[in-house]
Design a protein around this motif. Structure first.
Motif, PDB file in Angstrom:
ATOM      1  N   ASP A 137      14.683  -5.942   1.513  1.00 46.49           N
ATOM      2  CA  ASP A 137      13.887  -5.081   2.400  1.00 46.49           C
ATOM      3  C   ASP A 137      13.895  -3.624   1.946  1.00 46.49           C
ATOM      4  O   ASP A 137      12.866  -2.933   2.014  1.00 46.49           O
ATOM      5  CB  ASP A 137      14.418  -5.188   3.824  1.00 46.49           C
ATOM      6  CG  ASP A 137      14.245  -6.590   4.391  1.00 46.49           C
ATOM      7  OD1 ASP A 137      13.416  -6.767   5.297  1.00 46.49           O
ATOM      8  OD2 ASP A 137      14.922  -7.516   3.897  1.00 46.49           O
ATOM      9  N   ALA A 138      15.045  -3.137   1.470  1.00 48.97           N
ATOM     10  CA  ALA A 138      15.139  -1.737   1.069  1.00 48.97           C
ATOM     11  C   ALA A 138      14.251  -1.418  -0.123  1.00 48.97           C
ATOM     12  O   ALA A 138      13.961  -0.251  -0.386  1.00 48.97           O
ATOM     13  CB  ALA A 138      16.595  -1.395   0.749  1.00 48.97           C
ATOM     14  N   HIS A 139      13.823  -2.443  -0.859  1.00 48.45           N
ATOM     15  CA  HIS A 139      13.007  -2.215  -2.054  1.00 48.45           C
ATOM     16  C   HIS A 139      11.566  -2.699  -1.887  1.00 48.45           C
ATOM     17  O   HIS A 139      10.805  -2.690  -2.852  1.00 48.45           O
ATOM     18  CB  HIS A 139      13.653  -2.911  -3.256  1.00 48.45           C
ATOM     19  CG  HIS A 139      14.976  -2.321  -3.641  1.00 48.45           C
ATOM     20  ND1 HIS A 139      15.101  -1.229  -4.457  1.00 48.45           N
ATOM     21  CD2 HIS A 139      16.247  -2.662  -3.287  1.00 48.45           C
ATOM     22  CE1 HIS A 139      16.372  -0.920  -4.615  1.00 48.45           C
ATOM     23  NE2 HIS A 139      17.098  -1.783  -3.909  1.00 48.45           N
ATOM     24  N   GLN A 140      11.202  -3.114  -0.700  1.00 46.41           N
ATOM     25  CA  GLN A 140       9.809  -3.492  -0.461  1.00 46.41           C
ATOM     26  C   GLN A 140       8.942  -2.238  -0.451  1.00 46.41           C
ATOM     27  O   GLN A 140       9.353  -1.181  -0.008  1.00 46.41           O
ATOM     28  CB  GLN A 140       9.698  -4.240   0.868  1.00 46.41           C
ATOM     29  CG  GLN A 140      10.367  -5.608   0.847  1.00 46.41           C
ATOM     30  CD  GLN A 140      10.274  -6.348   2.172  1.00 46.41           C
ATOM     31  OE1 GLN A 140       9.567  -5.922   3.084  1.00 46.41           O
ATOM     32  NE2 GLN A 140      11.003  -7.457   2.279  1.00 46.41           N
ATOM     33  N   GLY A 141       7.726  -2.369  -0.977  1.00 47.13           N
ATOM     34  CA  GLY A 141       6.829  -1.222  -1.098  1.00 47.13           C
ATOM     35  C   GLY A 141       6.958  -0.484  -2.416  1.00 47.13           C
ATOM     36  O   GLY A 141       6.227   0.481  -2.656  1.00 47.13           O
ATOM     37  N   ARG A 142       7.869  -0.919  -3.292  1.00 46.19           N
ATOM     38  CA  ARG A 142       8.047  -0.270  -4.594  1.00 46.19           C
ATOM     39  C   ARG A 142       7.260  -0.965  -5.701  1.00 46.19           C
ATOM     40  O   ARG A 142       7.330  -0.566  -6.851  1.00 46.19           O
ATOM     41  CB  ARG A 142       9.526  -0.235  -4.977  1.00 46.19           C
ATOM     42  CG  ARG A 142      10.438   0.498  -4.011  1.00 46.19           C
ATOM     43  CD  ARG A 142      11.849   0.565  -4.559  1.00 46.19           C
ATOM     44  NE  ARG A 142      11.909   1.347  -5.790  1.00 46.19           N
ATOM     45  CZ  ARG A 142      12.897   1.279  -6.682  1.00 46.19           C
ATOM     46  NH1 ARG A 142      13.900   0.428  -6.478  1.00 46.19           N
ATOM     47  NH2 ARG A 142      12.887   2.028  -7.774  1.00 46.19           N
ATOM     48  N   GLY A 143       6.510  -2.013  -5.350  1.00 50.89           N
ATOM     49  CA  GLY A 143       5.751  -2.729  -6.366  1.00 50.89           C
ATOM     50  C   GLY A 143       6.582  -3.722  -7.153  1.00 50.89           C
ATOM     51  O   GLY A 143       6.170  -4.159  -8.238  1.00 50.89           O
ATOM     52  N   VAL A 144       7.746  -4.123  -6.601  1.00 48.37           N
ATOM     53  CA  VAL A 144       8.608  -5.060  -7.320  1.00 48.37           C
ATOM     54  C   VAL A 144       7.953  -6.428  -7.423  1.00 48.37           C
ATOM     55  O   VAL A 144       7.951  -7.059  -8.491  1.00 48.37           O
ATOM     56  CB  VAL A 144       9.982  -5.173  -6.625  1.00 48.37           C
ATOM     57  CG1 VAL A 144      10.901  -6.091  -7.429  1.00 48.37           C
ATOM     58  CG2 VAL A 144      10.619  -3.806  -6.450  1.00 48.37           C
ATOM     59  N   ALA A 145       7.393  -6.925  -6.325  1.00 45.87           N
ATOM     60  CA  ALA A 145       6.774  -8.252  -6.332  1.00 45.87           C
ATOM     61  C   ALA A 145       5.592  -8.306  -7.289  1.00 45.87           C
ATOM     62  O   ALA A 145       5.389  -9.304  -7.990  1.00 45.87           O
ATOM     63  CB  ALA A 145       6.353  -8.641  -4.925  1.00 45.87           C
ATOM     64  N   SER A 146       4.798  -7.229  -7.346  1.00 49.13           N
ATOM     65  CA  SER A 146       3.651  -7.213  -8.259  1.00 49.13           C
ATOM     66  C   SER A 146       4.111  -7.300  -9.712  1.00 49.13           C
ATOM     67  O   SER A 146       3.521  -8.020 -10.523  1.00 49.13           O
ATOM     68  CB  SER A 146       2.832  -5.939  -8.040  1.00 49.13           C
ATOM     69  OG  SER A 146       2.306  -5.894  -6.723  1.00 49.13           O
ATOM     70  N   ALA A 147       5.185  -6.565 -10.055  1.00 46.26           N
ATOM     71  CA  ALA A 147       5.697  -6.619 -11.415  1.00 46.26           C
ATOM     72  C   ALA A 147       6.254  -8.006 -11.730  1.00 46.26           C
ATOM     73  O   ALA A 147       6.022  -8.554 -12.821  1.00 46.26           O
ATOM     74  CB  ALA A 147       6.780  -5.558 -11.609  1.00 46.26           C
ATOM     75  N   LEU A 148       6.975  -8.595 -10.776  1.00 44.02           N
ATOM     76  CA  LEU A 148       7.510  -9.935 -11.000  1.00 44.02           C
ATOM     77  C   LEU A 148       6.395 -10.963 -11.161  1.00 44.02           C
ATOM     78  O   LEU A 148       6.509 -11.891 -11.971  1.00 44.02           O
ATOM     79  CB  LEU A 148       8.413 -10.332  -9.830  1.00 44.02           C
ATOM     80  CG  LEU A 148       9.836  -9.769  -9.844  1.00 44.02           C
ATOM     81  CD1 LEU A 148      10.548 -10.110  -8.541  1.00 44.02           C
ATOM     82  CD2 LEU A 148      10.630 -10.298 -11.037  1.00 44.02           C
ATOM     83  N   LEU A 149       5.308 -10.812 -10.413  1.00 38.07           N
ATOM     84  CA  LEU A 149       4.193 -11.744 -10.535  1.00 38.07           C
ATOM     85  C   LEU A 149       3.594 -11.684 -11.941  1.00 38.07           C
ATOM     86  O   LEU A 149       3.270 -12.727 -12.532  1.00 38.07           O
ATOM     87  CB  LEU A 149       3.123 -11.444  -9.483  1.00 38.07           C
ATOM     88  CG  LEU A 149       1.861 -12.303  -9.545  1.00 38.07           C
ATOM     89  CD1 LEU A 149       2.200 -13.791  -9.421  1.00 38.07           C
ATOM     90  CD2 LEU A 149       0.870 -11.887  -8.451  1.00 38.07           C
ATOM     91  N   GLU A 150       3.438 -10.487 -12.500  1.00 35.76           N
ATOM     92  CA  GLU A 150       2.909 -10.368 -13.849  1.00 35.76           C
ATOM     93  C   GLU A 150       3.791 -11.122 -14.842  1.00 35.76           C
ATOM     94  O   GLU A 150       3.303 -11.838 -15.735  1.00 35.76           O
ATOM     95  CB  GLU A 150       2.816  -8.900 -14.253  1.00 35.76           C
ATOM     96  CG  GLU A 150       1.768  -8.101 -13.494  1.00 35.76           C
ATOM     97  CD  GLU A 150       1.782  -6.637 -13.890  1.00 35.76           C
ATOM     98  OE1 GLU A 150       2.358  -6.323 -14.960  1.00 35.76           O
ATOM     99  OE2 GLU A 150       1.234  -5.801 -13.155  1.00 35.76           O
TER     100      GLU A 150
END
Length: 957
Positions: A137-150
């Motif tokens: 939760d503390a790292h949501q909104g940082r674009g982590v999921a988008s980078a992992l998806l790539e």
């Protein structure tokens, strides 16, 4: 230690460092069994809501079975990746291969030692996988999921998975947005209270655009954090007045930095709380600072830097400027130390400028940052400056300051917006600054001094995008040494400097040769409107200086009007009147004013006022650039720059040059850049040809490469190249295989029949039809017409036998020469077309005229693949010998349209099939109607990685 899961080896090439949306960094790597405790700790820090969204039910903790399942992967059908900061997971993603019924599936048993799917017989693998994410939760909104998806999508494509499926609760809008915003072709459905998303993993124009836009925002933000900190700690500030750290501290304060400054030195006495006379807080360690620190300037010996980096990471510092030397520039031990520095900083999510850096500057009124060794904050202006050399940085700042000297409260003609001198540029590079300056409203012109280009393919892409909105001017050092400076760790490139220059200009980069030209061109572009064309008016009070300027214009390819001589008696009012008339004249696009001193009278201020006022009120029509050339009127440059107290904001400033050649060269670069901008606004098109057989070529290539990649025995008769551990594996195609491959793309090669003896030569000639040519194919004689090894227009058997006897008598035995007979082609201009793949720059298409003169002069032009119709037209016109194609000295023009089509077809071949690593067509005889390809060779190799098309990542260390 990372141990592999199940029976497949750990895929180290999946590891990557990435820049996140907020400018911080994270590492992405495969999850291994050693990560069990990290996974458990990560899951404990995730909120109950996020766990519910992931498992569709309350799931407070992971069972031992869950932990085993989520940490043991075969790296083919089951893959898990983690995003890591420090030593902790901040997010995970995994996929599981499924069949058409949604049940777990496995790939065929045939895999190579690295886990890649083998291309043998057997059933096709299931090509769909289910994907799921979990982000702390503390790292949501940082674009982590988008980078992992790539990254997980790239992994899946490598493992022959073509489609992802994801089931998401409707309330989980953030994750739905991650999928829908990715740009892939997708299908969406709703069933049993769950949103099901299916999307193809084949990159699309939109998905690439989305990925690159995210990359730009993230990397620009990471640079912004370095250039606009709210607080700075100078670590290594000495108690004495000297030293690097104390110098930077003083420069920060003297420049008027608007944030908070801290001095840090572990040797400070315990009772020292404030450093005098600067009056800044003094601390023995970062831990003693009770507030956040955004930027740390590190000025300690190299052996102490690791402890400093660890302290900065623990304190939450966002970025480092490492001034310390003793890294890659000092040898192998230093290179290892530099590698460790970058790796350590990235584990904490920090970016690094340096090491061995000169520092950074930001003149924005709300920042006023001078975290550098420059003794003064430059005047604010519109120039963004990046250098890889501290010495060049000092010289440029000093020279620009002299050109814009005056009141610091006014933006001078040579003012700086931001400045970065990156030293060894182990992390932050020119590419990062291009990302930042692309949409920086404070920067109008980008100036760069580069000694190496770590990622030429990315650099040209970023430079082309930036050049479309603002000029990018580059001077390249270390052009002829064949190696990068010792402190720079960059990929090896075989491309000559002339080729690099062509590729930069194709991207819209203004390539200049010297630091002086860099400043000259930058000042003109920052202060003057772009010229609409090449027509130049020249006026002044010296006929001789006017003629010198006229000649300089012709040399640079401009179209000067006859110089207007105002005579040595001209007054400032005469200059004003003449300049006003020239600016109103529709027959010119720019004006160069020339001036020599008046005898016994100094009128510099009056002349400057007259010129500036005339330029300010140029009348209707587009604004035109004005440059002044002066001889020995030293005070004129400062007066024209508008840095005197009488100047008002908004006053037009005029650049002045002490030599006509310098002014004209800068103006010519502006003209060429304008032309490129106009053409880039309507980009060319890569044409489609109905007769291209892409699938057939792919099938041929697979068969021909089989002996190299181990997927079969192959049926081609090419020669496998590369025999050592360091050799590049590949296959040189035979003449027949080369002709077959080229024919798939509509390129026909004139048949050549082997002639091992005179009788066979005669039979070949009778088969082809007289007249014929007889020529050797041996590598040391091929294309060497200067050695007399080619006999043309042999119209009879007798002539052919006589030529055969002469060649074998003078040059060697038939088996040494490899003689062939070829039907005569229509007479024309002999040219050469080549395409080759450089590991750093990518595929490059080259063109030139055949023959020793072109080779000696290096008269070859180059473009990056794929080339457009416009690129092809420019390519053949950009060589110095191009007039021979268009009717030189009364000769007939040749069929350049056919030549352009040939270039486009070869470009398509190497772009569609990256396995084609080299194509050589020589000679290509271009006649009045049509052309003939007389010789062709090709080379295949396993395709090199296309890092520009893969998921975004930082340079590996």
């Amino acid at each position: 230690m990372r141990t592999p899961s199940d029976h497949h080896s750990y895929p180290a090439h999946w590891e990557a460092d990435v820049v996140l949306r907020d400018g911080g960094t994270a590492q992405i790597r495969p999850i291994t069994p050693d990560d069990a405790q990290r996974l458990v700790s990560f899951y404990e820090r995730v909120s109950d809501e996020s766990k519910y969204y992931r498992f569709f039910a309350p799931y407070p903790r992971l069972s031992d079975r869950d932990v085993h399942r989520f940490t043991h992967h075969d790296y083919v059908d089951r893959v898990g990746l983690a995003a890591i900061v420090g030593d902790e997971f901040i997010a995970t993603v995994r996929y599981d291969r499924i069949d058409s019924r949604g049940l777990p599936a496995r790939s065929p048993s045939g895999t190579d030692p690295d886990g890649r799917l083998a291309t043998g017989s057997g059933p096709a693998p299931a090509d769909e996988a289910e994907v799921a994410f979990l982000v702390q939760d503390a790292h949501q909104g940082r674009g982590v999921a988008s980078a992992l998806l790539e990254h997980i999508a790239a992994v899946a494509r490598e493992r022959a998975i073509r489609r992802f499926a994801a089931e998401v609760l409707p309330a989980n809008t953030k994750m739905i947005k991650v999928f829908t915003d990715a740009g892939y072709t997708q299908k969406r459905s709703f069933e049993d209270g769950v949103v099901r998303l299916e999307f193809d993993l084949e990159p699309t124009d939109r998905s690439l655009a989305v990925m690159r836009a995210r990359e730009q925002r993230a990397e620009a933000r990471s640079v912004q954090r370095l250039l606009a900190p709210g607080s700075v700690a100078v670590i290594g500030t000495s108690r004495s007045s000297g030293g690097v750290g104390r110098t930077v501290l003083r420069n920060l304060l003297d420049g008027g930095f608007t944030g908070r400054v801290h001095a840090v030195n572990h040797a400070f006495p315990d009772d020292l709380t404030r450093l005098e006379p600067e009056g800044v807080p003094a601390h023995r360690s970062l831990r003693a600072i009770e507030e956040p620190v955004d930027l740390a300037v590190v000025a300690v010996p190299a052996e102490r830097v690791p402890d400093v980096v660890a302290a900065c990471g623990d304190h939450g510092v966002q970025g480092l400027v490492v001034l310390s030397a003793g890294y890659a520039e000092s040898g192998r031990e230093g290179r290892d130390r530099q590698r460790d520095l970058v790796r350590q900083a990235r584990t904490y999510g920090m970016r690094v400028i340096g090491p061995n850096a000169f520092g950074v500057i930001n003149t924005a009124e709300g920042v006023r940052l001078n975290a550098s060794l420059s003794p003064q904050l430059p005047n604010p202006g519109r120039l963004g400056l990046f250098t890889q050399s501290g010495a060049i940085g000092i010289a440029l700042l000093s020279g620009l300051h002299r050109r814009g000297a005056g009141l610091a409260s006014l933006a001078g003609i040579a003012g700086i917006s931001t400045f970065v001198s990156a030293g060894n540029r182990a992390d932050v590079s020119g590419n990062d600054l291009l990302q930042y300056w692309y949409d920086d409203p404070q920067t109008d012109v980008v100036l760069m001094y580069l000694e190496s280009i770590g990622n030429p393919r990315k650099f040209t892409r970023l430079a082309k995008r930036t050049a479309a909105v603002k000029p990018v001017v580059v001077v390249k050092g270390a052009r002829h040494t064949g190696s990068a400076p010792t402190g720079h760790a960059v990929p090896t490139t075989r491309i000559p400097d002339a080729t690099v220059s062509d590729l930069l200009r194709q991207a819209g980069v203004i390539r200049v040769d010297t630091v002086t030209e860099l400043a000259d061109t930058g000042v003109l572009l920052a202060s003057q409107p772009l010229p609409a064309g090449p027509r130049v008016a020249i006026l002044g009070n010296s006929e001789s200086l006017g003629l010198i300027t006229y000649d300089a214009c012709l040399t640079e390819g401009l179209r000067p009007l006859p110089p207007r001589d105002l005579t040595t008696a001209a007054t400032p009012e005469d200059f004003r009147r003449a300049l006003t008339e020239a600016l109103a004249d529709d027959s010119c696009d720019a004006v160069v004013v020339t001036a020599i001193p008046w005898v016994g009278d100094s009128r510099a201020d009056a002349l400057a006022t007259a010129v500036r006022e005339a330029a300010q009120t140029s009348g209707p029509g587009p604004d035109k650039p004005v440059a002044v050339v002066h001889l020995e009127i030293q005070e004129l440059a400062a007066a024209l720059a508008g840095t005197g107290e009488e100047s008002a904001p908004g006053t037009r400033r005029i650049p002045a040059y002490p030599a006509a050649e310098r002014a004209v060269r800068a103006l010519a670069e502006a003209v060429r850049y304008t032309r490129w901008r106009q053409e880039a606004a309507e980009p060319g098109r890569v044409p489609e040809y109905d007769d291209i057989d892409e699938a057939g070529a792919a099938a041929d290539i697979q068969v021909l490469l089989a002996p190299v990649d181990g997927t079969g025995d192959g049926t081609g008769d090419g020669t496998v190249a590369g025999t050592g551990d360091d050799a590049d594996p590949g296959v040189e195609l035979s003449a027949a295989d080369t002709q077959r491959l080229l024919a798939r793309y509509g390129v026909s090669v004139l048949p050549a029949l082997s002639a091992p003896d005179p009788d066979t030569a005669v039979r070949a000639a009778e088969r082809l039809g007289f007249p014929v040519a007889l020529k050797p194919t041996a590598s040391h004689l091929r294309h060497r017409t200067d050695l007399g090894g080619v006999r043309l227009e042999l119209g009879s058997e007798a002539e052919l036998r006589r030529a055969y006897a002469e060649l074998t008598g003078h040059l060697g035995r038939p088996e040494e020469l490899g003689l062939v007979v070829q039907r005569m082609a229509p007479r024309g201009v002999d040219t050469v077309v080549r395409a080759a793949i450089d590991p750093a720059a990518g595929a490059v298409l080259s063109f030139g005229l055949a023959g020793a003169p072109s080779e000696l002069l290096g008269d070859t032009a180059h473009r990056l693949v794929p080339v457009t119709g416009r690129d092809a037209a420019e390519l053949i016109r950009s060589v110095r010998t191009a007039p021979l194609l268009f009717g030189w000295r009364g000769s007939k023009p040749v069929d350049t349209a056919a030549l352009e089509e040939l270039l486009l077809r070869v470009s398509r071949l190497v772009d569609d099939h990256p396995e084609v690593v080299a194509v050589d067509l020589e000679p290509v005889v271009v006649a009045q109607h049509g052309l003939s390809v007389l010789g062709a060779s090709a080379r295949l190799a396993p395709p090199p990685p296309r890092t520009d098309l893969g998921p975004r990542h930082m340079p590996a260390y």
